[in-house]
Design a protein around this motif. Structure first.
Motif, mmCIF file in Angstrom:
data_model
loop_
_atom_site.group_PDB
_atom_site.id
_atom_site.type_symbol
_atom_site.label_atom_id
_atom_site.label_comp_id
_atom_site.label_asym_id
_atom_site.label_seq_id
_atom_site.Cartn_x
_atom_site.Cartn_y
_atom_site.Cartn_z
ATOM 1 N N LEU A 133 4.082 -13.895 27.882
ATOM 2 C CA LEU A 133 5.505 -14.416 28.662
ATOM 3 C C LEU A 133 6.302 -15.809 27.922
ATOM 4 N N SER A 134 5.517 -16.264 26.035
ATOM 5 C CA SER A 134 6.208 -16.139 25.297
ATOM 6 C C SER A 134 8.018 -15.401 25.216
ATOM 7 N N GLU A 135 7.204 -14.431 25.111
ATOM 8 C CA GLU A 135 7.845 -13.632 24.325
ATOM 9 C C GLU A 135 9.022 -12.853 25.754
ATOM 10 N N GLN A 136 8.639 -12.691 26.993
ATOM 11 C CA GLN A 136 9.149 -12.271 27.649
ATOM 12 C C GLN A 136 10.778 -13.035 27.787
ATOM 13 N N LEU A 137 10.309 -14.505 27.523
ATOM 14 C CA LEU A 137 11.278 -15.383 28.281
ATOM 15 C C LEU A 137 11.939 -16.114 27.553
ATOM 16 N N GLY A 138 11.406 -15.880 26.341
ATOM 17 C CA GLY A 138 12.093 -16.333 24.971
ATOM 18 C C GLY A 138 11.601 -18.235 24.609
ATOM 19 N N VAL A 139 11.012 -18.530 25.431
ATOM 20 C CA VAL A 139 10.568 -20.295 24.705
ATOM 21 C C VAL A 139 9.448 -20.589 23.900
ATOM 22 N N PRO A 140 9.231 -20.980 23.152
ATOM 23 C CA PRO A 140 7.681 -21.356 22.770
ATOM 24 C C PRO A 140 6.628 -21.023 23.396
ATOM 25 N N GLN A 141 5.646 -20.579 22.215
ATOM 26 C CA GLN A 141 4.834 -20.111 22.641
ATOM 27 C C GLN A 141 3.647 -21.470 22.720
ATOM 28 N N LEU A 142 2.694 -22.208 22.740
ATOM 29 C CA LEU A 142 1.642 -23.426 22.109
ATOM 30 C C LEU A 142 0.170 -22.617 23.582
ATOM 31 N N SER A 143 -0.637 -21.741 22.217
ATOM 32 C CA SER A 143 -0.816 -21.628 22.469
ATOM 33 C C SER A 143 -2.875 -21.655 21.962
ATOM 34 N N LEU A 144 -3.770 -21.367 22.848
ATOM 35 C CA LEU A 144 -5.060 -21.611 23.050
ATOM 36 C C LEU A 144 -5.402 -23.365 22.443
ATOM 37 N N ALA A 145 -4.906 -23.720 23.504
ATOM 38 C CA ALA A 145 -4.841 -25.429 23.210
ATOM 39 C C ALA A 145 -6.435 -26.118 23.594
ATOM 40 N N ARG A 146 -6.843 -27.066 22.728
ATOM 41 C CA ARG A 146 -8.173 -27.511 23.151
ATOM 42 C C ARG A 146 -7.480 -29.171 23.263
ATOM 43 N N LYS A 147 -6.283 -29.853 23.270
ATOM 44 C CA LYS A 147 -6.097 -30.928 23.229
ATOM 45 C C LYS A 147 -3.949 -30.911 23.402
ATOM 46 N N VAL A 148 -3.758 -31.429 24.687
ATOM 47 C CA VAL A 148 -2.029 -31.370 24.961
ATOM 48 C C VAL A 148 -1.499 -32.307 24.956
ATOM 49 N N THR A 149 -0.527 -32.795 24.334
ATOM 50 C CA THR A 149 0.094 -34.208 24.042
ATOM 51 C C THR A 149 1.248 -33.740 24.779
ATOM 52 N N VAL A 150 1.581 -34.367 25.507
ATOM 53 C CA VAL A 150 3.280 -34.121 25.908
ATOM 54 C C VAL A 150 3.881 -36.061 25.386
ATOM 55 N N ASP A 151 5.391 -36.127 24.875
ATOM 56 C CA ASP A 151 5.892 -37.013 24.424
ATOM 57 C C ASP A 151 7.306 -36.306 24.662
ATOM 58 N N GLY A 152 7.908 -36.985 25.496
ATOM 59 C CA GLY A 152 9.620 -37.678 25.806
ATOM 60 C C GLY A 152 9.401 -35.335 25.878
ATOM 61 N N GLY A 153 10.641 -35.142 25.671
ATOM 62 C CA GLY A 153 10.573 -33.699 25.197
ATOM 63 C C GLY A 153 10.041 -32.695 24.527
ATOM 64 N N ASN A 154 9.132 -33.237 23.839
ATOM 65 C CA ASN A 154 8.241 -32.419 23.164
ATOM 66 C C ASN A 154 6.203 -32.311 23.788
ATOM 67 N N VAL A 155 6.429 -31.305 23.295
ATOM 68 C CA VAL A 155 4.767 -30.892 23.466
ATOM 69 C C VAL A 155 3.825 -30.183 22.097
ATOM 70 N N THR A 156 3.232 -31.178 21.688
ATOM 71 C CA THR A 156 1.686 -31.258 20.899
ATOM 72 C C THR A 156 0.892 -30.571 21.170
ATOM 73 N N VAL A 157 0.402 -29.304 20.347
ATOM 74 C CA VAL A 157 -1.291 -28.953 20.964
ATOM 75 C C VAL A 157 -1.925 -28.955 19.583
ATOM 76 N N GLU A 158 -3.671 -29.024 19.700
ATOM 77 C CA GLU A 158 -4.337 -28.976 18.562
ATOM 78 C C GLU A 158 -5.338 -27.562 19.069
ATOM 79 N N ARG A 159 -4.603 -26.293 18.255
ATOM 80 C CA ARG A 159 -5.085 -25.025 18.524
ATOM 81 C C ARG A 159 -6.105 -24.722 18.130
ATOM 82 N N VAL A 160 -6.933 -24.405 18.582
ATOM 83 C CA VAL A 160 -8.223 -23.258 18.287
ATOM 84 C C VAL A 160 -7.986 -22.393 17.484
ATOM 85 N N THR A 161 -8.275 -22.271 16.130
ATOM 86 C CA THR A 161 -8.520 -21.047 14.995
ATOM 87 C C THR A 161 -9.545 -20.521 14.622
#
Ligand SMILES: Cc1cc2nc3c(=O)[nH]c(=O)nc-3n(C[C@H](O)[C@H](O)[C@H](O)COP(=O)(O)OP(=O)(O)OC[C@H]3O[C@@H](n4cnc5c(N)ncnc54)[C@H](O)[C@@H]3O)c2cc1C
Ligand SMILES: Nc1ncnc2c1ncn2[C@@H]1O[C@H](COP(=O)(O)O)[C@@H](O)[C@H]1O
Lengths: 260, 318
Positions: A133-161
């Motif tokens: 979807l990120s590629e189709q829509l040209g918006v950033p990918q934040l995948s495989l998140a175990r934690k999601v934090t929204v702060d204003g217009g920013n999103v930060t995730v902990e991505r499991v690797t």
């Protein structure tokens, strides 16, 4: 913040899943179908973000046959506000790449800051919808998140690797996928179930999305199943009760199999 | 013969075993070319890759490739696909490389096949689906076949390749810099074989009852030169790092031997280990579903059985 959650209806986790011999697609009729387990976590995460921010709408998006409406109802009864159901006989047998194109077309018609998908569906286990979807829509990918934090217009995730986790950050709009460590999904309440019946549900066809029916379904699939075979179930092994020599018995078995 | 691009899996320029396996598959399909993408120094991988038949090694080194998530790698790889018109692109089924493959498929208008366990000379991929209950043969019907292959699917064959290095100019578009990697946190390395690559895996579950008891599992693993795995119950309890979780949302393993200690065998756990060649289970509950899969099972207390097994293996190994 407006959030769209992608949910998929899949055969029940414990069901014996089969392919249709005729067209080699998944048999959805012989099994009970449920919301993909991890998608419950995606819905839950969207609801928590909305509840925390106190604003915004959560829209459920699914592509699937008519009965996928049951999965939509579940998401609505958990607390999502409205739903879009893409349903069209032409979609039968659509491959994962083309599924992402259809979902992307639907997303273009909606207003959102965040899309949340599950990390993986229990049936296909392809587990790359967020990057697609990120590629189709040209918006950033934040995948495989175990934690999601929204702060204003920013999103930060902990991505499991593979060997730990990455902290990854992007400005909205963005595409998130969540793993089952993010939260504990709520059960729909009786009130939620009643309310769900009145929530807006829009059904769309391929034509409604401006998609040429020839590019989806089995005919438009970018990959095809040439053949398949049901594997005989594992033959029943030898199960012994430990009589104080269980460890020795395993060692003897392993030696017999030339594994030690 | 057409080139076959292999996206190399590596840690700071040291290729992982699965990269050699991919090269082995690539040889069936055409002329293997390795593609090494990473931060400065990644190109060091080239030396080893030519020992497994890489005729060319494309090297793209740039901090942008590691500072931003996935999209930059996909951009470079898709560009290379455009330039070389390969017969196929083979990528390891690791979480990140699968994502690179997905993006490349969209960018190049190609089909994607994930989690193959075999790839034929004709480009037909074999997949085990539904926990191994069905074996599927599939092929890509549009664009360039983009196939992700599970580690341990073939024995890597050494073969001398020219290994001609071709450096790529990496210029990442702003669009691909949307997701910034702020921090990378790695669990400390155990010195044991990697979970997805190990030929033996010993896993522990809730039956271990605490982090300290994982020593019982580790002792057996070390005696067998095995990797250690864990059920979700054990990782969620914090007894073992999540990177060792085996199952639907953990790693998929397919070793010669899988030993499950104090694991009930829930469907989500099975999804990650069901295709193991031989399965041994130790569980005190004779009704535990893991016994339905086990080739050999002992109903008993793992704290008795497992240490005894470890001792016995030690004796036999002399
Ligand atoms: C979306 C989703 C994703 C999931 N993904 C995964 C996944 O990737 N991997 C995974 O493993 N699970 C996953 N699960 C969880 C899964 O459903 C099970 O809850 C989990 O696998 C159970 O772990 P367990 O077998 O260790 O614990 P339990 O089911 O509690 O089993 C413990 C076993 O230990 C035995 N035991 C206890 N003491 C002893 C002893 N002294 N000696 C011998 N035996 C003993 C018991 O008899 C029991 O059978 C997922 C669940 C969901 C909903
Ligand atoms: N047909 C679909 N409709 C809506 N969402 C989907 C569909 N297929 C996959 N998804 C989403 O993509 C995730 C990963 O699925 P998959 O790539 O099939 O493993 C799921 O958890 C869903 O969030």
């Amino acid at each position: 913040m407006n959030i769209v959650v992608c949910v998929k209806q899949v055969p029940d986790t414990w069901a014996e899943k089969k392919l249709n011999p005729a067209d080699k697609t998944q048999d959805r009729d012989s099994v009970d179908n449920v919301m993909n387990e991890i998608d419950e976590y995606a819905v839950e995460e969207a609801l928590r973000i909305k509840e925390k921010l106190g604003t915004g709408e959560v829209t459920v998006l699914t592509m699937g046959p008519d009965k996928a409406v049951e999965t939509i109802r579940k998401a609505l009864s958990m607390g999502a506000d409205k739903a879009v159901h893409i349903s069209d006989p032409a979609l039968h047998g659509t491959c994962v790449v083309q599924t992402s194109a259809v979902l992307a077309a639907a997303l273009k018609g909606l207003e959102w800051d965040l899309v949340i998908a599950g990390s993986e569906a229990t049936d296909s286990r392809v587990s790359v919808m967020a990057p697609l979807l990120s590629e189709q829509l040209g918006v950033p990918q934040l995948s495989l998140a175990r934690k999601v934090t929204v702060d204003g217009g920013n999103v930060t995730v902990e991505r499991v690797t593979e060997d730990g986790y990455d902290v990854v950050s992007a400005a909205t709009p963005a595409i998130v996928s969540v793993v089952e460590k993010t939260n504990e999904p709520r059960y729909p309440s009786f009130k939620g179930i009643m309310a769900a019946k009145k929530k807006p549900l829009e059904t769309k066809t391929v034509a409604d999305l401006g998609i040429d029916a020839g590019t989806v379904g089995l005919a438009g699939a970018t990959s095809e199943v040439v053949d398949f075979a049901n594997r005989p179930p594992r033959s029943k092994g030898e199960i012994v009760k430990d009589e104080g020599d269980g460890g020795v018995k395993i060692a003897t078995y392993l030696a017999g199999q030339k594994l030690i | 013969m057409a080139e076959v691009l292999v996206l190399v899996e590596h840690t700071d320029g040291t290729p992982k075993k699965v990269s050699f396996e991919l090269l082995t598959f690539a040889k069936r399909l055409g002329t293997p070319s390795a593609v090494v993408l990473g931060g400065p120094g990644a190109g060091a991988a080239a030396e080893k890759l030519k020992e497994y038949g890489a005729e060319k090694v494309y090297v793209g080194e740039s901090a942008d490739l590691v500072d931003y998530l996935v999209a930059p790698k996909a951009e470079v790889l898709a560009e290379l696909v455009g330039k070389t018109s390969p017969a196929a692109v083979l990528v390891a089924s690791t979480s990140e490389s699968k994502e690179v493959a997905a993006r490349v498929a969209v960018k190049t208008g190609s089909g994607l096949i994930t989690d193959a366990v075999d790839v034929s000379a004709e480009g037909i991929a074999t997949q085990n689906i539904y926990g191994g209950a069905i074996v599927v043969q599939s092929k890509v019907s549009k664009g360039t076949p983009i196939i992700t292959v599970r580690p341990n699917s073939v024995a890597a064959e050494a073969a001398a390749g020219a290994g001609t290095v071709e450096n790529l100019t990496v210029s990442v578009s702003d669009a691909a810099k949307g997701a910034r990697v702020v921090e990378k946190v790695a669990e400390k390395k155990s010195g044991r074989p990697e979970l997805t690559e190990a030929s033996i895996v010993v896993s522990g579950g809730r039956g271990l009852g605490g982090a300290e008891h994982f020593a019982v599992v580790e002792a057996l693993a070390d005696e067998l030169h095995a990797a250690v795995g864990a059920s979700r119950a054990a990782t969620d309890a914090g007894w073992y790092p999540h990177t060792f979780q085996v199952g639907q949302t953990g790693k998929t393993v397919s070793p010669q031997l899988y030993i499950a200690c104090g694991i009930s065998g829930a469907i989500q756990h099975r999804a990650g280990m069901q295709t193991s060649k031989t399965i041994v289970a130790i569980n005190k509950d004779p009704e535990a579903p893991i016994f339905e899969l086990a080739d050999f099972g002992v109903v008993g207390d793992l704290f008795q059985v497992v240490p005894q097994l470890t001792e016995e293996v030690k004796k036999r190994h002399g």
